[in-house]
Every structure is written in structure tokens, then in C-alpha cells.
Design an enzyme around this catalytic site. Sequence first.
Site, mmCIF file in Angstrom:
data_model
loop_
_atom_site.group_PDB
_atom_site.id
_atom_site.type_symbol
_atom_site.label_atom_id
_atom_site.label_comp_id
_atom_site.label_asym_id
_atom_site.label_seq_id
_atom_site.Cartn_x
_atom_site.Cartn_y
_atom_site.Cartn_z
ATOM 1 C CG HIS A 48 -2.023 -1.088 1.246
ATOM 2 N ND1 HIS A 48 -2.982 -1.057 0.122
ATOM 3 C CD2 HIS A 48 -2.173 -2.025 1.768
ATOM 4 C CE1 HIS A 48 -3.708 -2.070 0.218
ATOM 5 N NE2 HIS A 48 -3.416 -2.813 1.465
ATOM 6 N NE ARG A 75 1.669 -4.786 3.728
ATOM 7 C CZ ARG A 75 0.533 -4.471 3.936
ATOM 8 N NH1 ARG A 75 -0.452 -5.034 4.730
ATOM 9 N NH2 ARG A 75 0.214 -3.265 3.721
ATOM 10 C CG ASP A 89 17.836 -13.312 -4.642
ATOM 11 O OD1 ASP A 89 17.961 -14.227 -3.807
ATOM 12 O OD2 ASP A 89 17.616 -13.646 -5.974
ATOM 13 C CD GLU A 153 -4.656 -8.767 4.403
ATOM 14 O OE1 GLU A 153 -4.825 -7.769 4.146
ATOM 15 O OE2 GLU A 153 -3.932 -9.618 3.863
ATOM 16 C CB ALA A 178 -7.670 -2.203 7.504
ATOM 17 C CG ASP A 179 -7.613 -5.656 3.752
ATOM 18 O OD1 ASP A 179 -8.315 -5.351 2.831
ATOM 19 O OD2 ASP A 179 -6.594 -5.568 3.892
#
Length: 261
Positions: A48, A75, A89, A153, A178-179
Site C-alpha cells: 500500500h 511486505r 535476494d 485478512e 482493516a481488511d
Amino acid sequence: MQMPVNAFKRALREGRPQIGLWSMLCSNIVAEIVATAGFDWVVIDTEHSPNELPSVLQQLQAMQIDANTATPVVRPAWNDPVLIKRFLDIGSPNLILPFVQDAEEARRAVAATRYPPHGIRGVSMSQRANRYGLVADYHARATEELGVIVQVETLTALDRIPEIAKVDGIDGIFIGPADLSADAGHLGNSAHPEAQAAIMKGLQACKAAGKPCGILAPVEEDARRYFDAGFTFVAVGVDQGLLTKATRDIVKRFRSHIGRS
């Protein structure tokens, strides 16, 4: 050169509460500042926020300093093996993978972090993660110092925590407030009693499964309550939210001082 120790993963395994920060400002300077503030872990978010691989690399480099106390967690924008491979990596020691719905998706997440024959991670003999080939035993020991956290979520995923938690290689489960609140019919209102009941249901399921549970809680009262309830790792703020509040607060105070509304 020795394999770097993942202090955050070890703390989760030992059940020690960990104070975190969510970072969305896409800045290596911000990363350097917050890394030395005393947080145990800092999330570099690409889901996000407009973070891409080069800027994440710069932030990881900025956080690797002598006074650093925060372990980075990246994330990715999705539970995608190509994204996972690239962030590993460049040296991310921990990943938090969004929208994992069931045990099979959790298994795919873990497989993307493991080299063959235990997974599907592509092999590079020299990259930042192994200090460009200087960590001689990196490929044999990478799994030991890599943290994999999956995000729950939705209400459907919430009910599947017991099976998700059984997947070998999952180091923690993160409740996405939130989700989850939106899925419960309360978009933008994670304080709603039904949303809170869902969050606590997830926590109890994680406890029953013996997995550390995390959450984002930028409101201080919420963060304290979640720690008290038994969440192991809580992100207690978001960098852009802290900047937004601090700048507006100082303007408000000085406008009042000079008699401006």
C-alpha cells in the site's frame, strides 16, 4: 563472514513481545532514522505504498548500521514467488505475506522462500543476501535465519488459522485489522464490536495453535490493549501517520500562539 542473526525471528519463537513500526514513506533516510529509534522490527511496505525493489534495497541498506536495533520486515504486494525471490535476494530477513486464505496458500508462501528440493526459490550464488558470496554457508543455512509471516485478512481465513498454523515454516500470523473489519461489514471501523470480536477470535486461534500473533495498531490505546491481550508483535505506529500528526500539531500550536485560527 558469518550468517546474520535474525533477532526478530528468535524473539517470536521465544514469545517475547516485540514493538514494531510500519514504514510507508519509501525513504532510506526515514528508514535510517526509525531503525535507531528502539523499535524491535520495522515493516517496509510495498503493498500500500509506492515502494519498488530499488527503494526497498536502499532502505534495507540504511537499516544495516551499527546502532540499529530494528530488524527489517518487507511486505511484498502479493504472495507471489517472483516478488518473494527478489526481496530475499536483496537481503530481507523477514517477509509478511498478504491475503493468505488457507493452508495451501501458506505452503506456497513457504515454498517460495526455500531452495530446492524443499521449495522453488531460484538460486543465485552471489547477491546481497549472502553478502555477495562472502557468507559461505548461506544456501545451507538461509532457512534458519529467515522469518515467514502470513497475513489473515478475511473471516474465511480466520476460520482456517488452525490449519494455516500447522504449515511447517510459518513463523507467525498477522491479523490484518482493516481488511478483516471490511470483510465483517465495517469498512474503516476496526473499533466496531464485531470487528474487535473477529480480531480477538484470530488471536485466540493463534494462541491455541502455539503461533505468535501480530497486528497493526497505530492508536496507542489499541496497541496497549492488544499487547495485554497476548499479541506478541504489534506495530504501534505508521511513519507517515506520525509525520502527518506531528506537523499538524506544531502548526496548530504556533497558530494559537500568534492568534491565528
